[in-house]
Scaffold this motif. Structure first.
Motif, PDB file in Angstrom:
ATOM      1  N   GLY A   1     -22.634 -46.652  -8.414  1.00  0.00           N
ATOM      2  CA  GLY A   1     -21.232 -46.286  -8.662  1.00  0.00           C
ATOM      3  C   GLY A   1     -20.428 -46.961  -7.556  1.00  0.00           C
ATOM      4  N   PRO A   2     -19.280 -46.398  -7.178  1.00  0.00           N
ATOM      5  CA  PRO A   2     -18.474 -47.045  -6.136  1.00  0.00           C
ATOM      6  C   PRO A   2     -19.210 -47.166  -4.796  1.00  0.00           C
ATOM      7  CG  PRO A   2     -17.278 -45.249  -7.199  1.00  0.00           C
ATOM      8  CD  PRO A   2     -18.663 -45.193  -7.715  1.00  0.00           C
TER       9      PRO A   2
ATOM     10  N   LEU B   1     -26.476 -71.162  -1.967  1.00  0.00           N
ATOM     11  CA  LEU B   1     -26.705 -71.028  -3.418  1.00  0.00           C
ATOM     12  C   LEU B   1     -25.439 -70.467  -4.069  1.00  0.00           C
ATOM     13  CD1 LEU B   1     -29.875 -69.584  -5.189  1.00  0.00           C
ATOM     14  CD2 LEU B   1     -27.581 -69.149  -6.035  1.00  0.00           C
ATOM     15  N   ASP B   2     -24.880 -71.278  -4.969  1.00  0.00           N
ATOM     16  CA  ASP B   2     -23.720 -70.837  -5.753  1.00  0.00           C
ATOM     17  C   ASP B   2     -24.225 -70.517  -7.150  1.00  0.00           C
ATOM     18  OD1 ASP B   2     -21.511 -70.618  -7.378  1.00  0.00           O
ATOM     19  OD2 ASP B   2     -20.430 -72.297  -6.493  1.00  0.00           O
ATOM     20  N   VAL B   3     -24.150 -69.243  -7.547  1.00  0.00           N
ATOM     21  CA  VAL B   3     -24.748 -68.842  -8.835  1.00  0.00           C
ATOM     22  C   VAL B   3     -24.037 -69.471 -10.033  1.00  0.00           C
ATOM     23  CG1 VAL B   3     -25.707 -66.655  -7.958  1.00  0.00           C
ATOM     24  CG2 VAL B   3     -23.439 -66.660  -9.045  1.00  0.00           C
ATOM     25  N   CYS B   4     -22.840 -70.042  -9.785  1.00  0.00           N
ATOM     26  CA  CYS B   4     -22.111 -70.667 -10.895  1.00  0.00           C
ATOM     27  C   CYS B   4     -22.495 -72.125 -11.105  1.00  0.00           C
ATOM     28  CB  CYS B   4     -20.604 -70.568 -10.656  1.00  0.00           C
ATOM     29  SG  CYS B   4     -20.010 -68.875 -10.703  1.00  0.00           S
TER      30      CYS B   4
ATOM     31  N   LYS C   1     -10.876 -55.551  -2.550  1.00  0.00           N
ATOM     32  CA  LYS C   1     -10.275 -56.461  -3.534  1.00  0.00           C
ATOM     33  C   LYS C   1      -9.829 -55.688  -4.782  1.00  0.00           C
ATOM     34  CE  LYS C   1     -13.638 -59.833  -2.014  1.00  0.00           C
ATOM     35  NZ  LYS C   1     -15.030 -60.170  -2.342  1.00  0.00           N
TER      36      LYS C   1
ATOM     37  N   ARG D   1     -22.852 -68.683  -1.294  1.00  0.00           N
ATOM     38  CA  ARG D   1     -22.297 -69.936  -1.832  1.00  0.00           C
ATOM     39  C   ARG D   1     -21.615 -70.774  -0.753  1.00  0.00           C
ATOM     40  NH1 ARG D   1     -17.122 -67.819  -5.446  1.00  0.00           N
ATOM     41  NH2 ARG D   1     -16.566 -66.113  -4.058  1.00  0.00           N
TER      42      ARG D   1
ATOM     43  N   ILE E   1     -23.379 -55.434  -0.132  1.00  0.00           N
ATOM     44  CA  ILE E   1     -24.701 -54.954  -0.541  1.00  0.00           C
ATOM     45  C   ILE E   1     -25.773 -56.012  -0.279  1.00  0.00           C
ATOM     46  CG2 ILE E   1     -26.063 -54.228  -2.563  1.00  0.00           C
ATOM     47  CD1 ILE E   1     -23.419 -52.995  -3.705  1.00  0.00           C
ATOM     48  N   GLY E   2     -25.497 -57.265  -0.625  1.00  0.00           N
ATOM     49  CA  GLY E   2     -26.476 -58.349  -0.447  1.00  0.00           C
ATOM     50  C   GLY E   2     -26.855 -58.510   1.022  1.00  0.00           C
TER      51      GLY E   2
ATOM     52  N   SER F   1     -24.260 -52.214 -12.459  1.00  0.00           N
ATOM     53  CA  SER F   1     -23.216 -51.262 -12.061  1.00  0.00           C
ATOM     54  C   SER F   1     -23.215 -50.103 -13.048  1.00  0.00           C
ATOM     55  CB  SER F   1     -21.858 -51.970 -12.132  1.00  0.00           C
ATOM     56  OG  SER F   1     -20.799 -51.030 -12.108  1.00  0.00           O
TER      57      SER F   1
ATOM     58  N   ALA G   1     -25.130 -61.326  -6.373  1.00  0.00           N
ATOM     59  CA  ALA G   1     -23.772 -61.903  -6.317  1.00  0.00           C
ATOM     60  C   ALA G   1     -22.951 -61.430  -7.509  1.00  0.00           C
ATOM     61  CB  ALA G   1     -23.861 -63.425  -6.323  1.00  0.00           C
TER      62      ALA G   1
ATOM     63  N   ARG H   1     -19.534 -68.737   5.747  1.00  0.00           N
ATOM     64  CA  ARG H   1     -19.385 -67.270   5.808  1.00  0.00           C
ATOM     65  C   ARG H   1     -20.652 -66.558   6.265  1.00  0.00           C
ATOM     66  NH1 ARG H   1     -15.752 -63.971   3.792  1.00  0.00           N
ATOM     67  NH2 ARG H   1     -17.031 -62.910   2.239  1.00  0.00           N
TER      68      ARG H   1
ATOM     69  N   ILE I   1     -18.515 -60.476  -8.843  1.00  0.00           N
ATOM     70  CA  ILE I   1     -17.097 -60.289  -8.514  1.00  0.00           C
ATOM     71  C   ILE I   1     -16.485 -59.252  -9.459  1.00  0.00           C
ATOM     72  CG2 ILE I   1     -16.682 -62.571  -7.483  1.00  0.00           C
ATOM     73  CD1 ILE I   1     -15.608 -63.527 -10.168  1.00  0.00           C
TER      74      ILE I   1
ATOM     75  N   SER J   1     -23.247 -62.950   1.937  1.00  0.00           N
ATOM     76  CA  SER J   1     -22.246 -63.115   2.997  1.00  0.00           C
ATOM     77  C   SER J   1     -21.622 -61.777   3.374  1.00  0.00           C
ATOM     78  CB  SER J   1     -21.156 -64.095   2.539  1.00  0.00           C
ATOM     79  OG  SER J   1     -20.467 -63.551   1.434  1.00  0.00           O
TER      80      SER J   1
ATOM     81  N   THR K   1     -17.383 -51.658   0.122  1.00  0.00           N
ATOM     82  CA  THR K   1     -17.601 -53.055   0.551  1.00  0.00           C
ATOM     83  C   THR K   1     -16.282 -53.806   0.373  1.00  0.00           C
ATOM     84  OG1 THR K   1     -18.145 -53.842  -1.668  1.00  0.00           O
ATOM     85  CG2 THR K   1     -20.001 -53.061  -0.348  1.00  0.00           C
TER      86      THR K   1
HETATM   87  N1  LIG Z   1     -18.878 -52.292  -4.347  1.00  0.00           N
HETATM   88  C1  LIG Z   1     -19.007 -51.590  -5.470  1.00  0.00           C
HETATM   89  O1  LIG Z   1     -18.321 -50.585  -5.689  1.00  0.00           O
HETATM   90  C2  LIG Z   1     -20.027 -51.992  -6.471  1.00  0.00           C
HETATM   91  C3  LIG Z   1     -20.569 -53.263  -6.516  1.00  0.00           C
HETATM   92  N2  LIG Z   1     -21.497 -53.579  -7.479  1.00  0.00           N
HETATM   93  C4  LIG Z   1     -22.074 -54.917  -7.562  1.00  0.00           C
HETATM   94  O2  LIG Z   1     -22.722 -55.203  -6.338  1.00  0.00           O
HETATM   95  C5  LIG Z   1     -22.809 -56.601  -6.143  1.00  0.00           C
HETATM   96  C6  LIG Z   1     -22.395 -56.936  -4.718  1.00  0.00           C
HETATM   97  O3  LIG Z   1     -21.049 -56.558  -4.524  1.00  0.00           O
HETATM   98  P1  LIG Z   1     -20.495 -55.987  -3.138  1.00  0.00           P
HETATM   99  O4  LIG Z   1     -21.461 -56.201  -2.062  1.00  0.00           O
HETATM  100  O5  LIG Z   1     -19.979 -54.635  -3.385  1.00  0.00           O
HETATM  101  O6  LIG Z   1     -19.203 -56.914  -2.939  1.00  0.00           O
HETATM  102  P2  LIG Z   1     -18.862 -58.075  -1.888  1.00  0.00           P
HETATM  103  O7  LIG Z   1     -17.571 -58.632  -2.382  1.00  0.00           O
HETATM  104  O8  LIG Z   1     -18.945 -57.549  -0.513  1.00  0.00           O
HETATM  105  O9  LIG Z   1     -20.050 -59.124  -2.096  1.00  0.00           O
HETATM  106  C7  LIG Z   1     -20.135 -59.956  -3.203  1.00  0.00           C
HETATM  107  C8  LIG Z   1     -20.981 -61.147  -2.819  1.00  0.00           C
HETATM  108  O10 LIG Z   1     -21.125 -62.009  -3.975  1.00  0.00           O
HETATM  109  C9  LIG Z   1     -20.852 -63.322  -3.535  1.00  0.00           C
HETATM  110  N3  LIG Z   1     -20.456 -64.242  -4.607  1.00  0.00           N
HETATM  111  C10 LIG Z   1     -19.359 -64.223  -5.380  1.00  0.00           C
HETATM  112  N4  LIG Z   1     -19.382 -65.293  -6.210  1.00  0.00           N
HETATM  113  C11 LIG Z   1     -20.504 -65.989  -5.929  1.00  0.00           C
HETATM  114  C12 LIG Z   1     -21.087 -67.179  -6.432  1.00  0.00           C
HETATM  115  N5  LIG Z   1     -20.498 -67.894  -7.384  1.00  0.00           N
HETATM  116  N6  LIG Z   1     -22.275 -67.599  -5.919  1.00  0.00           N
HETATM  117  C13 LIG Z   1     -22.896 -66.896  -4.948  1.00  0.00           C
HETATM  118  N7  LIG Z   1     -22.386 -65.777  -4.391  1.00  0.00           N
HETATM  119  C14 LIG Z   1     -21.197 -65.324  -4.907  1.00  0.00           C
HETATM  120  C15 LIG Z   1     -19.760 -63.177  -2.495  1.00  0.00           C
HETATM  121  O11 LIG Z   1     -19.655 -64.373  -1.754  1.00  0.00           O
HETATM  122  P3  LIG Z   1     -18.290 -64.887  -1.048  1.00  0.00           P
HETATM  123  O12 LIG Z   1     -18.286 -64.222   0.283  1.00  0.00           O
HETATM  124  O13 LIG Z   1     -18.463 -66.360  -0.959  1.00  0.00           O
HETATM  125  O14 LIG Z   1     -17.163 -64.473  -1.945  1.00  0.00           O
HETATM  126  C16 LIG Z   1     -20.349 -62.000  -1.723  1.00  0.00           C
HETATM  127  O15 LIG Z   1     -21.352 -62.435  -0.856  1.00  0.00           O
HETATM  128  C17 LIG Z   1     -21.929 -57.220  -7.222  1.00  0.00           C
HETATM  129  O16 LIG Z   1     -22.752 -57.705  -8.276  1.00  0.00           O
HETATM  130  C18 LIG Z   1     -21.091 -56.051  -7.726  1.00  0.00           C
HETATM  131  O17 LIG Z   1     -20.708 -56.221  -9.065  1.00  0.00           O
HETATM  132  C19 LIG Z   1     -21.940 -52.662  -8.396  1.00  0.00           C
HETATM  133  C20 LIG Z   1     -21.457 -51.387  -8.387  1.00  0.00           C
HETATM  134  C21 LIG Z   1     -20.447 -50.972  -7.440  1.00  0.00           C
END
Ligand SMILES: NC(=O)C1=CN([C@@H]2O[C@H](COP(=O)(O)OP(=O)(O)OC[C@H]3O[C@@H](n4cnc5c(N)ncnc54)[C@H](OP(=O)(O)O)[C@@H]3O)[C@@H](O)[C@H]2O)C=CC1
Ligand SMILES: CC1=C(/C=C/C(C)=C/C=C/C(C)=C/C=O)C(C)(C)CCC1
Length: 317
Positions: free
Chosen positions: A188-189, A66-69, A197, A41, A18-19, A144, A93, A45, A95, A15, A192
């Protein structure tokens, strides 16, 4: 729905961030080599993804829930795919969770593990048997740098990514005998919603149950440090997507894939000294005494890293 000769890629958490970017970049492949199933999930969105995909939506990019939980949601989504055939699984996915540990309720910590650790495990468990059967497949996990190096006030998030690294390191060796590769990406950072957050959302937060010294360290040392780190080292989702693409296309993909060379000096501290004292001390100094120097730029951080190594008589190689 063209699929013939295309690799089926399933990505979680599309949504935003990175994804979303990985999904769109794969869907935009000039040779149309990928059939992308971009999952999230909450389908409410999906607008940003659909907009970014443009004409490719329903051609090379498809959206699914798809909700990974949830066991049920993962099974339902995988069962809805033709022959359950997935060539490339990208577990993205995740948080974040920031703040003084003593203020974080156990159920919030559980939620981080449920999403970041068990979320990936649940998905891999569902997809891996078919890959093993076919003797083909690729799994990429967005971990990460905090899966390799703990950072103050991010203890639970780092623990969830460390758990993931340990789980995958074992599995990667097992999977090699089935011609399935498993690779970690360690950004790293990255700029997004995660950053918003983890930093913006923390600035106004109150910490009534935490002692004043810890609140002071968190607000006046950690948060400005984290802002600097994002400013100096921050990458874009596009950068991470390109790196993911190169892992997908590599004939022998690496297990670890650090996306940010500027973060390497920080990690080098850990591997340079097996007692762990060097990295704990260095982090302590960087956080509490040397942070103002960091916004002079990364050369300073590099200099400090090697300075510590000299002080502890450790060779960089
Ligand atoms: N940004 C950063 O600095 C870094 C990020 N990462 C990792 O990168 C990955 C992506 O994060 P990023 O793109 O930055 O952050 P975002 O918050 O932009 O994206 C996170 C995504 O994960 C989804 N998500 C959360 N919970 C669930 C769930 N239960 N089921 C399915 N989807 C879920 C969110 O969906 P929803 O919109 O519904 O909340 C969202 O689409 C994460 O694993 C994060 O740990 C790693 C290193 C650095
Ligand atoms: C390196 C470093 C710091 C912060 C690092 C941060 C904030 C890293 C963020 C990484 C992310 C967001 C990874 C996501 O998975 C501190 C504590 C300021 C102290 C000085 C050294």
């Amino acid at each position: 729905m063209e699929r013939h000769g295309q690799k089926v890629v399933l990505i979680t958490g599309c949504s935003s961030g990175i994804g979303l970017r990985i999904a769109v970049m794969l869907a935009e492949d000039e040779k149309q080599r990928y059939h992308v199933i971009a999952t999230m999930r909450d389908l409410k969105r999906k607008d940003n993804l659909v907009k970014a995909a443009g004409d490719l939506y329903s051609k090379t990019l498809f959206v699914a829930e798809l909700d990974v939980c949830s066991d049920e949601s993962v099974k339902q989504c995988i069962n809805s795919i033709k022959d359950r055939h997935i060539d490339i699984l990208i577990s993205n996915a995740g948080i974040g969770l920031v703040g003084p540990v003593e203020s974080i309720p156990m159920d919030e910590m559980n939620n981080v593990f449920e999403t970041n650790f068990y979320g990936s495990v649940r998905l891999i468990k569902e997809v891996m048997p078919d890959m093993k059967n076919r003797r083909a497949g690729r799994i990429i996990v967005i971990s990460s740098v905090m899966g390799l190096q703990g950072v103050a006030f991010n203890e639970v998030y780092a623990a969830s990514k460390f758990a993931l690294e340990g789980f995958c390191e074992g599995l990667a060796a097992q999977l090699l005998s089935f011609n399935v590769t498993l690779s970690m990406l360690e950004p790293g950072p990255v700029h997004t919603e995660f950053e918003l957050k983890m930093i913006q959302g923390m600035k106004e937060k109150e910490w009534p149950s935490v002692d004043p010294d810890t609140v002071n360290y968190f607000r006046n040392f950690y948060l400005p440090g984290a802002v600097d780190i994002f400013e100096i080292l921050g990458q874009t989702p596009d950068h991470i997507a390109k790196r993911t693409m190169s892992v997908i296309e590599a004939s022998n993909p690496h297990f670890h894939n650090l996306t940010n060379p500027l973060y390497s000096p920080i990690l080098a501290l850990k591997y340079a000294d097996e007692t762990g004292c060097l990295s704990v001390q260095a982090f302590y100094c960087m956080l509490f005494t040397l942070r103002p120097l960091m916004n002079v730029g990364m050369p300073v951080l590099k200099y400090l890293t090697f300075g510590f190594m000299r002080k502890w008589r450790i060779s960089p190689n």
